[in-house]
Design an enzyme around this catalytic site. Structure first.
Site, short mmCIF file in Angstrom:
data_model
loop_
_atom_site.label_atom_id
_atom_site.label_comp_id
_atom_site.label_asym_id
_atom_site.label_seq_id
_atom_site.Cartn_x
_atom_site.Cartn_y
_atom_site.Cartn_z
CB ALA A 180 29.83 15.10 61.99
CB CYS A 181 25.80 15.22 58.68
SG CYS A 181 24.20 15.94 58.26
N PRO A 182 26.05 18.52 59.39
CG PRO A 182 24.91 20.58 59.35
CD PRO A 182 25.52 19.56 60.29
CG ASN A 196 23.02 18.72 62.61
OD1 ASN A 196 23.61 19.64 63.17
ND2 ASN A 196 23.45 17.48 62.61
#
Lengths: 191, 131
Positions: A16-18, B22
């Site tokens: 999954a991101c990132p 993130n």
């Protein structure tokens, strides 16, 4: 579909991101300038992210192929090949080449970009021989043909044109700038 | 010339942690210089024990399954990754004093500073984010 030749393949499937971007960055560090990386991902956001990342990091985004749930992204590591001084004396423009193609003149277009660059976008009937393979594949070409050499910006094609001239090709013309500004007909990969 | 990203993390939930780390990891992977200033509840995100079990927002606990299905990395992994890529962590001294916490309560490699430490980094940042 036939596989596109690359230097390094990165498996980022299921991440999954990132993570696909983080892994791509790390993988890119292992490549030499001008080499091609294939990133396999299942994160749907990676298509937009990889393009934005390449743009920001100065690498060349070639394209994406979707195979089922897997997105295969193709990137070429940045090279400063546009800053090299061109030496091959015989040069023409994109427009001149396009006119010759439209007039169906008896010429050969030699595309010396990497196979992945060629796969996504090339002049119809252009012969694909990446710069790094020119010397070992000279026999595929005819020394007497009127040969127009293209790449992305005119630098790799300059080096290729010099190599051909050294090997007895008498009618070799470097096309400047080449595919980065090509507006004529192309064959593109169905993305 | 690399860009600078300055992030303020002032909340201590799991969602907050993902937002912060993130973005920080994505920025670091894009060769940007990143610093995160952890203040108030944000300190939980780098607290050695707390960051392993950050709370979901109330009523959103059912997202735990979604996190597992999407194969999202755990917060400690994202923290380690960020540090490996050179993201700078700054813990807020004032908050630590208020909460009675010492530097060794936190993950290795953090700096401790006051608001000015962060402002000094952030003054010429290209992107500033608050979570």
């Amino acid at each position: 579909m036939e596989n596109i030749k690359v230097n390094v393949t990165l498996d980022a499937k299921g991440l999954a991101c990132p993570m696909p971007i983080v892994k791509t960055k790390k993988a890119m560090n292992t490549l030499e300038a001008g080499q091609v990386l294939e990133v396999q991902a299942t994160d749907k956001g990676s298509k937009a992210d990889i393009q934005a990342w390449a743009n920001s990091a100065g690498h060349q985004y070639l394209g994406t192929i979707e195979e089922g749930d897997v997105l295969k992204h193709y990137l070429r590591k940045s090279s400063n090949d546009s800053s090299i001084e061109r030496k091959h004396p015989n040069v023409t423009s994109n427009d001149e080449l396009e006119k010759k193609l439209d007039a169906n003149e008896n010429i050969v277009v030699l595309d010396v970009r990497e196979a992945a660059e060629y796969a996504f976008n090339h002049i119809p009937n252009a012969v694909s021989i990446p710069l790094g393979e020119i010397e070992e594949r000279l026999s595929e070409l005819n020394k007497d043909d009127e040969t127009y050499v293209v790449c992305r910006t005119g630098s790799r094609s300059d080096l290729a044109a010099q190599k051909l001239a050294e090997n007895g090709f008498s009618n070799v013309i470097n096309v400047v700038p080449g595919m980065s500004a090509w507006t004529g007909k192309t064959n593109t990969l169905n993305k | 010339m690399s860009k600078k990203v300055a992030i303020i993390a002032s909340n201590g939930g799991m969602f907050d942690a993902y937002k912060v780390f993130n973005i920080a990891n994505a920025a670091a992977a894009t060769d940007q210089e990143v610093a995160i200033f952890f203040t108030f509840e944000g300190l939980n995100l780098i607290h050695k024990d707390a960051y392993k079990q950050l709370p979901m927002p109330e009523g959103k606990e059912h997202f735990a399954e979604g996190f597992a299905n999407a194969n999202v990395p755990a917060i400690p992994e994202l923290v380690a990754m960020a540090q490996e890529m050179g993201v700078k962590f700054i813990g807020c001294q004032m908050t630590m004093d208020v909460m009675g916490l010492e530097k060794d309560s936190f993950v290795e490699g953090i700096e401790v500073g006051g608001a000015v430490t962060f402002l000094e980094f952030a003054k010429d940042a290209d992107v500033t984010l608050t979570f």
